[in-house]
Structure formats: C-alpha cells, structure tokens
Motif scaffolding. Structure first.
Motif, PDB file in Angstrom:
ATOM      1  N   SER A 163       0.831  -1.209   0.000  1.00  0.00           N
ATOM      2  CA  SER A 163       0.000   0.000   0.000  1.00  0.00           C
ATOM      3  C   SER A 163       0.861   1.253   0.000  1.00  0.00           C
ATOM      4  CB  SER A 163      -0.923   0.009   1.220  1.00  0.00           C
ATOM      5  OG  SER A 163      -1.807  -1.068   1.168  1.00  0.00           O
ATOM      6  N   ASN A 164       1.941   1.247   0.752  1.00  0.00           N
ATOM      7  CA  ASN A 164       2.858   2.385   0.791  1.00  0.00           C
ATOM      8  C   ASN A 164       3.469   2.627  -0.589  1.00  0.00           C
ATOM      9  OD1 ASN A 164       4.379   4.475   2.043  1.00  0.00           O
ATOM     10  ND2 ASN A 164       6.134   3.111   2.062  1.00  0.00           N
ATOM     11  N   SER A 165       3.841   1.553  -1.271  1.00  0.00           N
ATOM     12  CA  SER A 165       4.410   1.676  -2.614  1.00  0.00           C
ATOM     13  C   SER A 165       3.399   2.294  -3.578  1.00  0.00           C
ATOM     14  CB  SER A 165       4.850   0.302  -3.119  1.00  0.00           C
ATOM     15  OG  SER A 165       5.299   0.378  -4.441  1.00  0.00           O
ATOM     16  N   VAL A 166       2.156   1.857  -3.492  1.00  0.00           N
ATOM     17  CA  VAL A 166       1.102   2.405  -4.361  1.00  0.00           C
ATOM     18  C   VAL A 166       0.895   3.887  -4.072  1.00  0.00           C
ATOM     19  CG1 VAL A 166      -1.370   2.327  -4.878  1.00  0.00           C
ATOM     20  CG2 VAL A 166      -0.063   0.199  -4.713  1.00  0.00           C
ATOM     21  N   VAL A 167       0.856   4.257  -2.803  1.00  0.00           N
ATOM     22  CA  VAL A 167       0.671   5.659  -2.425  1.00  0.00           C
ATOM     23  C   VAL A 167       1.830   6.506  -2.946  1.00  0.00           C
ATOM     24  CG1 VAL A 167       0.615   7.247  -0.443  1.00  0.00           C
ATOM     25  CG2 VAL A 167      -0.811   5.192  -0.450  1.00  0.00           C
ATOM     26  N   GLN A 168       3.063   6.006  -2.830  1.00  0.00           N
ATOM     27  CA  GLN A 168       4.220   6.752  -3.327  1.00  0.00           C
ATOM     28  C   GLN A 168       4.148   6.945  -4.838  1.00  0.00           C
ATOM     29  OE1 GLN A 168       7.618   4.551  -1.919  1.00  0.00           O
ATOM     30  NE2 GLN A 168       7.660   5.629   0.031  1.00  0.00           N
ATOM     31  N   LYS A 169       3.750   5.914  -5.576  1.00  0.00           N
ATOM     32  CA  LYS A 169       3.635   6.026  -7.037  1.00  0.00           C
ATOM     33  C   LYS A 169       2.534   7.011  -7.421  1.00  0.00           C
ATOM     34  CE  LYS A 169       6.422   2.538  -8.416  1.00  0.00           C
ATOM     35  NZ  LYS A 169       7.745   2.839  -7.950  1.00  0.00           N
ATOM     36  N   GLU A 170       1.422   6.979  -6.720  1.00  0.00           N
ATOM     37  CA  GLU A 170       0.336   7.927  -6.993  1.00  0.00           C
ATOM     38  C   GLU A 170       0.784   9.361  -6.731  1.00  0.00           C
ATOM     39  OE1 GLU A 170      -2.671   7.575  -8.352  1.00  0.00           O
ATOM     40  OE2 GLU A 170      -2.379   5.433  -8.638  1.00  0.00           O
ATOM     41  N   LYS A 171       1.535   9.568  -5.654  1.00  0.00           N
ATOM     42  CA  LYS A 171       2.054  10.904  -5.342  1.00  0.00           C
ATOM     43  C   LYS A 171       3.024  11.353  -6.426  1.00  0.00           C
ATOM     44  CE  LYS A 171       4.273  13.520  -1.628  1.00  0.00           C
ATOM     45  NZ  LYS A 171       3.804  14.756  -2.133  1.00  0.00           N
ATOM     46  N   LEU A 172       3.860  10.430  -6.904  1.00  0.00           N
ATOM     47  CA  LEU A 172       4.802  10.740  -7.979  1.00  0.00           C
ATOM     48  C   LEU A 172       4.052  11.121  -9.256  1.00  0.00           C
ATOM     49  CD1 LEU A 172       7.695  10.897  -9.028  1.00  0.00           C
ATOM     50  CD2 LEU A 172       7.652   8.427  -9.322  1.00  0.00           C
ATOM     51  N   LEU A 173       2.992  10.393  -9.585  1.00  0.00           N
ATOM     52  CA  LEU A 173       2.186  10.725 -10.765  1.00  0.00           C
ATOM     53  C   LEU A 173       1.567  12.114 -10.643  1.00  0.00           C
ATOM     54  CD1 LEU A 173       0.303   7.409 -11.590  1.00  0.00           C
ATOM     55  CD2 LEU A 173       1.916   8.617 -13.047  1.00  0.00           C
ATOM     56  N   GLU A 174       1.116  12.436  -9.448  1.00  0.00           N
ATOM     57  CA  GLU A 174       0.433  13.711  -9.242  1.00  0.00           C
ATOM     58  C   GLU A 174       1.395  14.890  -9.152  1.00  0.00           C
ATOM     59  OE1 GLU A 174      -2.234  15.655  -5.716  1.00  0.00           O
ATOM     60  OE2 GLU A 174      -2.651  13.575  -6.252  1.00  0.00           O
ATOM     61  N   ASP A 175       2.485  14.733  -8.421  1.00  0.00           N
ATOM     62  CA  ASP A 175       3.366  15.856  -8.116  1.00  0.00           C
ATOM     63  C   ASP A 175       4.687  15.845  -8.869  1.00  0.00           C
ATOM     64  OD1 ASP A 175       1.463  16.630  -6.235  1.00  0.00           O
ATOM     65  OD2 ASP A 175       2.468  15.562  -4.598  1.00  0.00           O
ATOM     66  N   GLY A 176       5.010  14.763  -9.557  1.00  0.00           N
ATOM     67  CA  GLY A 176       6.317  14.637 -10.195  1.00  0.00           C
ATOM     68  C   GLY A 176       6.505  15.574 -11.374  1.00  0.00           C
ATOM     69  N   GLN A 177       7.765  15.839 -11.688  1.00  0.00           N
ATOM     70  CA  GLN A 177       8.133  16.667 -12.837  1.00  0.00           C
ATOM     71  C   GLN A 177       8.189  15.784 -14.079  1.00  0.00           C
ATOM     72  OE1 GLN A 177       8.879  20.018 -13.468  1.00  0.00           O
ATOM     73  NE2 GLN A 177       9.086  19.301 -15.566  1.00  0.00           N
ATOM     74  N   LEU A 178       7.479  16.165 -15.127  1.00  0.00           N
ATOM     75  CA  LEU A 178       7.523  15.434 -16.387  1.00  0.00           C
ATOM     76  C   LEU A 178       8.830  15.739 -17.104  1.00  0.00           C
ATOM     77  CD1 LEU A 178       6.217  13.686 -18.618  1.00  0.00           C
ATOM     78  CD2 LEU A 178       5.254  15.815 -19.538  1.00  0.00           C
ATOM     79  N   ILE A 179       9.520  14.678 -17.520  1.00  0.00           N
ATOM     80  CA  ILE A 179      10.732  14.805 -18.328  1.00  0.00           C
ATOM     81  C   ILE A 179      10.557  13.916 -19.541  1.00  0.00           C
ATOM     82  CG2 ILE A 179      13.223  14.386 -18.423  1.00  0.00           C
ATOM     83  CD1 ILE A 179      13.332  14.899 -15.427  1.00  0.00           C
ATOM     84  N   LEU A 180      10.774  14.478 -20.734  1.00  0.00           N
ATOM     85  CA  LEU A 180      10.699  13.716 -21.968  1.00  0.00           C
ATOM     86  C   LEU A 180      12.116  13.317 -22.369  1.00  0.00           C
ATOM     87  CD1 LEU A 180       8.053  15.787 -23.953  1.00  0.00           C
ATOM     88  CD2 LEU A 180       7.699  13.712 -22.609  1.00  0.00           C
ATOM     89  N   LEU A 181      12.385  12.022 -22.296  1.00  0.00           N
ATOM     90  CA  LEU A 181      13.699  11.484 -22.634  1.00  0.00           C
ATOM     91  C   LEU A 181      13.671  10.947 -24.059  1.00  0.00           C
ATOM     92  CD1 LEU A 181      14.262   9.516 -19.331  1.00  0.00           C
ATOM     93  CD2 LEU A 181      15.498  11.561 -20.032  1.00  0.00           C
ATOM     94  N   GLU A 182      14.571  11.442 -24.885  1.00  0.00           N
ATOM     95  CA  GLU A 182      14.625  10.970 -26.261  1.00  0.00           C
ATOM     96  C   GLU A 182      14.975   9.493 -26.286  1.00  0.00           C
ATOM     97  OE1 GLU A 182      16.418  12.237 -30.585  1.00  0.00           O
ATOM     98  OE2 GLU A 182      16.933  13.419 -28.828  1.00  0.00           O
ATOM     99  N   LEU A 183      14.264   8.745 -27.125  1.00  0.00           N
ATOM    100  CA  LEU A 183      14.477   7.306 -27.221  1.00  0.00           C
ATOM    101  C   LEU A 183      15.547   6.995 -28.252  1.00  0.00           C
ATOM    102  CD1 LEU A 183      10.758   6.110 -27.202  1.00  0.00           C
ATOM    103  CD2 LEU A 183      12.373   6.066 -25.299  1.00  0.00           C
ATOM    104  N   ALA A 184      16.349   5.973 -27.965  1.00  0.00           N
ATOM    105  CA  ALA A 184      17.320   5.450 -28.913  1.00  0.00           C
ATOM    106  C   ALA A 184      16.729   4.166 -29.489  1.00  0.00           C
ATOM    107  CB  ALA A 184      18.644   5.164 -28.207  1.00  0.00           C
TER     108      ALA A 184
END
Length: 162
Positions: free
Chosen positions: A21-42
């Motif tokens: 449950s803690n892992s799920v909560v952390q991932k949800e917080k990351l989805l909500e508050d995280g900084q979007l970074i677009l990494l170019e694919l190789a």
C-alpha cells in the motif's frame, strides 16, 4: 499449526499489505506531483514474443555517457527546455550538488554500456504495436529524490500516444 505460527503468518501478511500500500501511495504521489521529463528514445528491438507486446526502451542520454568513469549507481542531473525535453545533463554519484532548475533521475549502470532508470519497458495492448513504432520520447515523472515512473510514450510533436 500452532497459535504462534498463525500470529507470525498474520503479522507477515499485514506487513506485506502495508508495504504494498505504501508503494502504491508513493507512485500515486509521484504521478500527481512529479516533474515530467521527456527522454529521447534510442532505437531498440520493439517486440518480445515471449512476454507479449511491449517495447524495450533505451534513452538517448545513454549514448553520451563515458561508462568507464561513472559509478554503478548514481544520478543523472538534468535541466529542461520549456517543452520538458532535456537541455543538458551530467552524471554524479550523490544527490548534491543540485542547482536550481535541475532534476535528479536515479540510475544503475548495466554491464552492456547502458544505464537503467527503472523505466526500460513499455507494455501495450496486443495488436497496437504499430501505434508506438514512431515514438520519439519516453515520458517519465520524477520526484525530488530521483525516483522515476514511466507514464507513456510521446511522438515527435511531444504529444502522448494514446
């Protein structure tokens, strides 16, 4: 089973549920508050017959790293353009120093001259592979500790492929 074994099993079950449950909560917080970074694919082999339809991801920044000079674990420190693509990056062992406007991405060095940021596979529904063949960016959300979560693939116009 005696009474003590039942208690041990119950405590372990509760512990696993709390950690999950803690892992799920952390991932949800990351989805909500995280900084979007677009990494170019190789380029990389896009399909696996054994695992179903998925795309193995390799990021363009991997090609710009001197693998003989980096530690086995560390951080890619990135600055971003206004469209969330990487402007500049460096690799460092520790979280600090970190300048304003810089973001951390945890990495693990792999033996085949590649780094793993924890977002190297993108699974999609069977039969929809063609839609993702022209993906140009992997979109990851990162938090202040460098944890990353892949949220999708983006086209050359930086639009989420849905």
């Amino acid at each position: 089973m005696n009474h003590i074994q039942k208690i041990v099993i119950l405590v372990n079950l509760v512990l696993v549920l709390v950690l999950f449950s803690n892992s799920v909560v952390q991932k949800e917080k990351l989805l909500e508050d995280g900084q979007l970074i677009l990494l170019e694919l190789a380029p990389v082999d896009p399909r696996s017959l054994i695992q179903g339809d998925y795309m193995r991801l390799r990021y363009g920044i991997s090609g710009d790293i001197d693998y003989d000079k980096i530690s086995k674990t560390g951080f890619c420190v990135v600055t971003l353009h206004s469209d969330n693509t990487i402007d500049h990056f460096r690799v460092q062992r520790e979280k600090l120093p970190l300048n304003p406007g810089e973001f951390l991405i945890n990495y693990t060095k792999k033996s085949w001259n590649n780094i793993n940021i924890g977002a190297e596979s993108y699974f999609f529904q069977e039969g929809e592979g063609e839609k993702y063949e022209n993906a140009k960016y992997g979109g990851v959300k990162v938090d202040g500790n460098g944890n990353s979560l892949l949220i999708g693939l983006y086209d050359e116009d930086k639009n989420l492929i849905e």
